[in-house]
Scaffold this motif. Structure first.
Motif, PDB file in Angstrom:
ATOM      1  N   GLU A  86       0.867  -1.178   0.000  1.00 51.10           N
ATOM      2  CA  GLU A  86       0.000   0.000   0.000  1.00 51.10           C
ATOM      3  C   GLU A  86       0.902   1.226   0.000  1.00 51.10           C
ATOM      4  N   THR A  88      -4.112   6.984  -0.467  1.00 49.75           N
ATOM      5  CA  THR A  88      -3.492   5.661  -0.442  1.00 49.75           C
ATOM      6  C   THR A  88      -3.815   4.929  -1.739  1.00 49.75           C
ATOM      7  N   SER A  97      -3.616   0.978  -3.040  1.00 52.03           N
ATOM      8  CA  SER A  97      -3.332  -0.430  -2.763  1.00 52.03           C
ATOM      9  C   SER A  97      -2.930  -1.116  -4.041  1.00 52.03           C
TER      10      SER A  97
END
Length: 191
Positions: free
Chosen positions: A174, A185, A187
């Motif tokens: 991440e 963020t 992932s």
């Protein structure tokens, strides 16, 4: 199979910024970049998987930006005129609102003379890793604060930060936008 971009040495031709802009406009079916040394690069198209991944990254960045209203998100079609004279087009880019809004309307309309604050480069099957690493270093030298080179072929990502050595991480991971993209963020699952 890695397909190298076509590179033309134009150091004796000295294309002006306006001539480079017109070349791109008159040949819109091709994707051009120009290095700081004046080398003209004609980039091959990406395959479907890379195009889809690139779009997903732009969507994630764009959604975060719509929520925060901190800046502006750009696609791989945008060419930025970097301070070192290069004309580069990252797969995704972001510029802080105050910096973008300081540009004139004419600067925003053509190839903006600004280094993004953040860039993503996604290695496709046709990209050379070393060429992309050189491009990432060029971004950092131009003042980009944070950059991610995502390399699904080797299940890795390289994180570039202004003034620091690149950090290598294995996928899945991440990624955090740190203080450049607060709260963002991304992932990355195995590809």
């Amino acid at each position: 199979m890695v397909i190298s971009p076509l590179k033309l040495n134009l150091d004796t031709v000295n294309l002006t910024d306006e001539q480079f802009y017109q070349l791109c406009q008159k040949n819109s079916n091709l994707k051009f970049e120009r290095t700081s040394t004046g080398e003209l690069i004609i980039l091959p198209p990406v395959e479907g998987e890379s195009g889809n991944r690139e779009a997903e990254f732009i969507i994630d960045l764009g959604i975060w930006n719509r929520q925060t209203k901190l800046g502006y998100t750009f696609s791989s079609s945008t060419i930025f005129k970097l301070p070192n004279g290069a004309d580069r087009s990252p797969d995704a880019a972001w510029i802080k609102k105050e910096r973008w809004e300081a540009l004139t309307p004419e600067q925003k309309r053509k190839f903006p003379p600004i280094a993004p604050d953040f860039v993503i480069e996604l290695r496709s099957a046709t990209n050379s890793l070393e060429t992309l690493r050189q491009k990432m270093q060029e971004y950092m030298n131009a003042g980009v604060k944070l950059g991610w080179l995502i390399n699904p072929q080797q299940q890795q990502v390289e994180i570039y930060r202004l003034g620091q050595d690149a950090e290598l991480r294995n996928l899945p991971t991440e990624l955090l936008g740190e203080d450049i993209l607060p709260g963002f963020t991304l992932s990355l699952d195995c590809y």
